[in-house]
Scaffold this active site. Structure first.
Site, PDB file in Angstrom:
ATOM      1  N   HIS A  95      -3.010 -32.742 -16.767  1.00  0.00           N
ATOM      2  CA  HIS A  95      -3.434 -32.349 -18.120  1.00  0.00           C
ATOM      3  C   HIS A  95      -3.145 -30.863 -18.377  1.00  0.00           C
ATOM      4  O   HIS A  95      -4.040 -30.093 -18.753  1.00  0.00           O
ATOM      5  CB  HIS A  95      -4.924 -32.637 -18.327  1.00  0.00           C
ATOM      6  N   MET A 112       2.923 -37.480 -35.816  1.00  0.00           N
ATOM      7  CA  MET A 112       3.824 -36.459 -36.353  1.00  0.00           C
ATOM      8  C   MET A 112       2.999 -35.369 -37.028  1.00  0.00           C
ATOM      9  O   MET A 112       3.093 -35.104 -38.219  1.00  0.00           O
ATOM     10  CB  MET A 112       4.819 -37.096 -37.340  1.00  0.00           C
ATOM     11  N   GLY A 113       2.149 -34.729 -36.201  1.00  0.00           N
ATOM     12  CA  GLY A 113       1.418 -33.556 -36.650  1.00  0.00           C
ATOM     13  C   GLY A 113       2.139 -32.303 -36.177  1.00  0.00           C
ATOM     14  O   GLY A 113       3.362 -32.272 -36.080  1.00  0.00           O
ATOM     15  N   GLU A 157     -10.479 -38.178 -15.919  1.00  0.00           N
ATOM     16  CA  GLU A 157      -9.922 -36.972 -15.310  1.00  0.00           C
ATOM     17  C   GLU A 157     -11.013 -36.191 -14.587  1.00  0.00           C
ATOM     18  O   GLU A 157     -12.121 -36.060 -15.112  1.00  0.00           O
ATOM     19  CB  GLU A 157      -9.282 -36.091 -16.390  1.00  0.00           C
ATOM     20  N   ALA A 180      -0.392 -29.821 -20.352  1.00  0.00           N
ATOM     21  CA  ALA A 180       0.554 -29.657 -21.459  1.00  0.00           C
ATOM     22  C   ALA A 180       0.145 -28.546 -22.417  1.00  0.00           C
ATOM     23  O   ALA A 180       0.994 -27.805 -22.920  1.00  0.00           O
ATOM     24  CB  ALA A 180       0.724 -30.968 -22.220  1.00  0.00           C
ATOM     25  N   ILE A 191       2.296 -31.008 -33.211  1.00  0.00           N
ATOM     26  CA  ILE A 191       3.004 -31.210 -31.948  1.00  0.00           C
ATOM     27  C   ILE A 191       4.279 -32.010 -32.170  1.00  0.00           C
ATOM     28  O   ILE A 191       5.354 -31.659 -31.670  1.00  0.00           O
ATOM     29  CB  ILE A 191       2.092 -31.906 -30.929  1.00  0.00           C
TER      30      ILE A 191
END
Length: 257
Positions: free
Chosen positions: A221, A89-90, A202, A223, A92
């Site tokens: 990747h 819960m930062g 990745e 986002a 983002i």
């Protein structure tokens, strides 16, 4: 490197930077804290909706000449009114909470140190221990940093706590989630679906266990990528580096070392 003063991450994830070595050599390390929060939150929401509403399966079906309306109906679910569990819960996580308000969701969250009661009330969220969050949520989304405390956070035992009709979203880092354990849970119908934007390795290789599932949406990747925020992020990064070069203080929230 002789004369190196600073290393600046474009973005926020610093798991690829050796902070201890940087500190030992007197090299400053910075990031653009919170700069991609809205983009990641929007992508997380997009993955939730894509999995819940079978958007990708419907699109692929039409491209293959299939009209899957009836076939997808039993596996399509609404987000509205559901319980969403956010791991982390930062910046983002908080941006995601604001996006979820319009869906009337109950939002649980977990992190190492709970928010102050006043901030929880302002956001309309409630803290829960990870096992309780996993058991209660219809959607679990991973939006935490990758560090020693979160590496392999979600494995076989944790996935077993989730509801069979729940979905899992990972837009954090691949190392937070055991991909093989998730693939097994999907295959054995112990989870309804998943949306994954990040991977342990990745780009992924053809033997990645999450390939081949029609109930799993995979993205490369992306986002944090938002072309309309590149200029502000780059400007902020250069301002921090210029400050260090002239002996001034960079933005306090961007300093890691």
């Amino acid at each position: 490197a002789p004369g190196l003063k600073a290393v600046h991450k474009w973005g926020v994830g610093y798991d690829g930077i050796d902070l201890e070595a940087a500190s030992r050599h007197g090299v400053r390390v910075l990031r653009t804290t919170g700069s991609n929060a809205v983009a990641v939150a929007e992508t997380t929401l997009g993955l939730i909706l894509a999995v819940n509403r079978n958007l990708v399966r419907g699109h692929v079906g039409i491209g293959s000449g299939e009209w899957l309306k009836g076939a997808l109906a039993p596996n399509s679910m609404k987000l509205s009114g559901r319980t969403v569990g956010i791991v982390g819960m930062g910046y983002i996580g908080k941006a995601l909470v604001r996006l979820l308000r319009g869906f009337g969701c109950t939002v649980l969250y977990t992190k190492r140190s709970p928010l102050a009661a006043e901030e929880e009330a302002e956001l309309g969220i409630r803290f829960a221990a990870l096992p309780d969050l996993l058991a209660a949520a219809d959607v679990v989304t991973l939006n935490c940093e990758l560090n020693a405390s979160t590496r392999n956070l979600i494995g076989r035992d944790e996935l077993a706590l989730m509801k069979p009709d729940a979905i899992l979203i990972n837009a954090a880092r691949g190392g937070v989630l055991d991909e093989q354990a998730l693939a097994d849970a999907i295959r054995e119908n112990r989870l309804r679906g998943a949306g994954i934007d990040v991977f342990a390795a990745e780009p992924i290789t053809p033997d990645n266990p999450l390939l081949g599932f029609d109930r799993v949406v995979l993205t490369p990747h992306i986002a944090a990528i938002s072309a309309d925020s590149f200029a502000t992020s780059l400007t902020r990064m250069m301002e921090n580096l210029q400050a260090i070069d002239r002996g001034a203080a960079p933005r306090d929230i961007d300093i890691l070392v």
